[in-house]
Motif scaffolding. Structure first.
Motif, mmCIF file in Angstrom:
data_model
loop_
_atom_site.group_PDB
_atom_site.id
_atom_site.type_symbol
_atom_site.label_atom_id
_atom_site.label_comp_id
_atom_site.label_asym_id
_atom_site.label_seq_id
_atom_site.Cartn_x
_atom_site.Cartn_y
_atom_site.Cartn_z
ATOM 1 N N ALA A 104 0.840 -1.240 -0.080
ATOM 2 C CA ALA A 104 0.023 0.104 -0.035
ATOM 3 C C ALA A 104 0.834 1.360 0.043
ATOM 4 O O ALA A 104 0.451 2.261 -0.779
ATOM 5 C CB ALA A 104 -0.904 0.137 1.184
ATOM 6 N N VAL A 105 2.033 1.267 0.926
ATOM 7 C CA VAL A 105 2.850 2.492 0.781
ATOM 8 C C VAL A 105 3.570 2.637 -0.591
ATOM 9 O O VAL A 105 3.600 3.871 -0.984
ATOM 10 C CB VAL A 105 3.876 2.054 1.938
ATOM 11 C CG1 VAL A 105 4.906 3.346 1.880
ATOM 12 C CG2 VAL A 105 3.128 2.004 3.299
ATOM 13 N N LYS A 106 4.117 1.612 -0.978
ATOM 14 C CA LYS A 106 4.425 1.762 -2.385
ATOM 15 C C LYS A 106 3.504 2.284 -3.561
ATOM 16 O O LYS A 106 3.814 2.967 -4.341
ATOM 17 C CB LYS A 106 5.178 0.094 -2.890
ATOM 18 C CG LYS A 106 6.088 -0.265 -2.073
ATOM 19 C CD LYS A 106 6.640 -1.842 -2.497
ATOM 20 C CE LYS A 106 7.436 -2.298 -1.725
ATOM 21 N NZ LYS A 106 7.905 -3.538 -2.112
ATOM 22 N N PHE A 107 2.380 1.957 -3.308
ATOM 23 C CA PHE A 107 1.393 2.298 -4.312
ATOM 24 C C PHE A 107 1.046 3.772 -4.257
ATOM 25 O O PHE A 107 1.173 4.724 -5.043
ATOM 26 C CB PHE A 107 -0.022 1.498 -4.143
ATOM 27 C CG PHE A 107 -1.224 2.270 -4.695
ATOM 28 C CD1 PHE A 107 -1.207 2.563 -5.960
ATOM 29 C CD2 PHE A 107 -2.006 2.881 -3.872
ATOM 30 C CE1 PHE A 107 -2.437 3.159 -6.531
ATOM 31 C CE2 PHE A 107 -3.207 3.643 -4.195
ATOM 32 C CZ PHE A 107 -3.443 3.710 -5.648
ATOM 33 N N LEU A 108 0.939 4.335 -2.899
ATOM 34 C CA LEU A 108 0.662 5.790 -2.425
ATOM 35 C C LEU A 108 1.918 6.554 -3.101
ATOM 36 O O LEU A 108 1.686 7.694 -3.398
ATOM 37 C CB LEU A 108 0.610 5.875 -1.141
ATOM 38 C CG LEU A 108 -0.859 5.192 -0.538
ATOM 39 C CD1 LEU A 108 -1.112 5.285 0.834
ATOM 40 C CD2 LEU A 108 -2.247 6.047 -1.192
ATOM 41 N N ASP A 109 3.176 5.991 -2.714
ATOM 42 C CA ASP A 109 4.440 6.601 -3.320
ATOM 43 C C ASP A 109 4.368 7.075 -4.924
ATOM 44 O O ASP A 109 4.603 8.157 -5.204
ATOM 45 C CB ASP A 109 5.581 6.180 -2.943
ATOM 46 C CG ASP A 109 6.872 6.716 -3.363
ATOM 47 O OD1 ASP A 109 7.044 7.881 -2.676
ATOM 48 O OD2 ASP A 109 7.594 6.515 -3.996
ATOM 49 N N VAL A 110 3.993 6.045 -5.674
ATOM 50 C CA VAL A 110 3.640 6.164 -6.989
ATOM 51 C C VAL A 110 2.664 7.166 -7.322
ATOM 52 O O VAL A 110 2.792 7.939 -8.263
ATOM 53 C CB VAL A 110 3.465 4.801 -7.684
ATOM 54 C CG1 VAL A 110 3.406 4.817 -9.125
ATOM 55 C CG2 VAL A 110 4.806 4.028 -7.494
ATOM 56 N N LEU A 111 1.315 6.975 -6.780
ATOM 57 C CA LEU A 111 0.402 7.734 -7.004
ATOM 58 C C LEU A 111 1.030 9.379 -6.561
ATOM 59 O O LEU A 111 0.353 10.147 -7.312
ATOM 60 C CB LEU A 111 -0.736 7.404 -5.915
ATOM 61 C CG LEU A 111 -2.017 8.130 -6.094
ATOM 62 C CD1 LEU A 111 -2.894 7.910 -7.237
ATOM 63 C CD2 LEU A 111 -2.637 7.969 -4.757
ATOM 64 N N THR A 112 1.444 9.522 -5.555
ATOM 65 C CA THR A 112 1.893 10.878 -5.212
ATOM 66 C C THR A 112 2.627 11.523 -6.247
ATOM 67 O O THR A 112 2.865 12.862 -6.389
ATOM 68 C CB THR A 112 2.674 11.049 -3.710
ATOM 69 O OG1 THR A 112 1.753 10.475 -2.843
ATOM 70 C CG2 THR A 112 3.057 12.405 -3.511
ATOM 71 N N ARG A 113 3.791 10.804 -6.935
ATOM 72 C CA ARG A 113 4.810 11.357 -7.826
ATOM 73 C C ARG A 113 4.162 11.086 -9.228
ATOM 74 O O ARG A 113 4.666 11.761 -9.935
ATOM 75 C CB ARG A 113 5.987 10.325 -7.635
ATOM 76 C CG ARG A 113 6.791 10.505 -6.475
ATOM 77 C CD ARG A 113 8.182 9.738 -6.643
ATOM 78 N NE ARG A 113 8.035 8.375 -6.435
ATOM 79 C CZ ARG A 113 8.048 7.271 -7.335
ATOM 80 N NH1 ARG A 113 8.252 8.025 -8.566
ATOM 81 N NH2 ARG A 113 7.980 6.025 -7.146
ATOM 82 N N GLY A 114 2.889 10.708 -9.322
ATOM 83 C CA GLY A 114 2.169 10.681 -10.862
ATOM 84 C C GLY A 114 2.091 11.939 -11.254
ATOM 85 O O GLY A 114 1.817 13.106 -10.600
ATOM 86 N N THR A 115 2.319 12.238 -12.532
ATOM 87 C CA THR A 115 1.944 13.473 -13.348
ATOM 88 C C THR A 115 0.736 13.616 -14.087
ATOM 89 O O THR A 115 0.428 14.690 -14.538
ATOM 90 C CB THR A 115 3.180 13.833 -14.250
ATOM 91 O OG1 THR A 115 3.197 12.898 -15.196
ATOM 92 C CG2 THR A 115 4.546 13.829 -13.337
ATOM 93 N N LYS A 116 0.247 12.357 -14.436
ATOM 94 C CA LYS A 116 -0.997 12.438 -15.178
ATOM 95 C C LYS A 116 -2.252 12.825 -14.413
ATOM 96 O O LYS A 116 -2.248 12.563 -13.062
ATOM 97 C CB LYS A 116 -1.206 10.984 -15.979
ATOM 98 C CG LYS A 116 -0.026 10.339 -16.681
ATOM 99 C CD LYS A 116 0.123 11.141 -17.838
ATOM 100 C CE LYS A 116 1.069 10.741 -18.896
ATOM 101 N NZ LYS A 116 1.161 9.725 -19.552
#
Length: 271
Positions: A104-116
């Motif tokens: 879940a933490v890995k997902f949220l990190d990617v979500l936060t860094r997303g630009t789309k």
């Protein structure tokens, strides 16, 4: 607190939540919109490790895919998501897994860094991550009778996904505290009136309304949208907040309060 005591109670919860093979995420790409659908309706779309892994990889792929101009989160069934499946918490409680290694933490990190641009369509209950996820979306549409809640204190835990700062900033300190500490939920209309979401619509209109918004975004110059999103969100600051939350979350999992809360949850789940 003996680690094995907490481990046994959470391991029991793991058993009852994995009686059927976990379904992951249904994905499709149409009209430059990547649809990510929670497809575990038989478990109220509780998000497990496999689902988080699928979501993480889908967002990573979306960032590198020029055909993706917007991402739309939605769900099958009558519930957006009942929150986290608790299966990974046993490993954290026993010390076998650091909280930062949770899927879940890995997902949220990617979500936060997303630009789309991210759009969400929410029906029914949106518990825990089901609500905090929305704080990372750029446009959010909910059914009028949706129920949004962040009852972390009920499990002796703390907010995640940067919500300890993002939710008060969105709806005010006292409202956020009522949701975090008292476990109060708000319906779709209230969420719209507070500015937590863009609009609350009849359930029958939710899918088309969210899709129309995603299509409108996908028709815009993607570079301009990405630059706008970057200006509006300080991803590094949000990630720093999330890192603090993760550490406290991990500490809370090892407390007597958490053991008691999980034991009570397990008893309710098997009735």
């Amino acid at each position: 607190l003996e680690p094995t005591s907490l481990l046994s109670s959470i391991t029991f919860i793991t058993y009852i939540t994995f009686v059927t093979p976990p379904t992951v995420i249904r994905t499709s790409l149409h009209d430059r919109i990547l649809h990510l659908t929670f497809a575990r309706a038989e478990k109220k779309n509780a998000l497990n490790s496999a689902m988080y892994e699928a979501l993480t990889q889908a967002l990573i792929d979306a960032e590198g895919n020029s055909d993706v101009h917007a991402v739309l989160f939605d769900a099958e069934g009558d519930t957006f998501t009942a929150g986290n499946d608790l299966s990974e918490f046993a490993a954290v409680a026993s010390g076998a897994l650091h909280p930062s290694e949770l899927q879940a933490v890995k997902f949220l990190d990617v979500l936060t860094r997303g630009t789309k641009p991210y759009v969400a369509a929410v029906q029914g209950a949106a518990v825990g991550i089901g609500t905090t996820l929305l704080l990372h979306c750029d446009l959010v549409y909910v059914a009028q009778d949706a129920r949004l809640s962040t009852p972390f204190a009920n499990l002796a835990l703390v907010p995640e996904a940067g919500s300890s700062v993002l939710l008060p900033a969105r709806i005010g300190h006292v409202r956020a505290c009522a949701m975090f500490a008292l476990g109060e939920s708000i319906d779709g209309r209230t969420a719209a009136s507070l500015g937590l979401v863009n609009e609350a619509v009849p359930a029958s209109e939710l899918g088309p309304r969210a899709l129309a918004a995603a299509k409108a975004l996908a028709s815009k110059p993607i570079g301009a949208l990405q630059a706008t999103k970057k200006l509006m969100r300080d991803a590094d600051a949000i990630r720093a907040i999330m890192a603090r939350e993760v550490e406290v979350f991990g500490e809370r999992l090892k407390t007597v309060e958490a053991r008691q809360a999980f034991e009570a949850f397990a008893k309710r789940s098997v009735r």
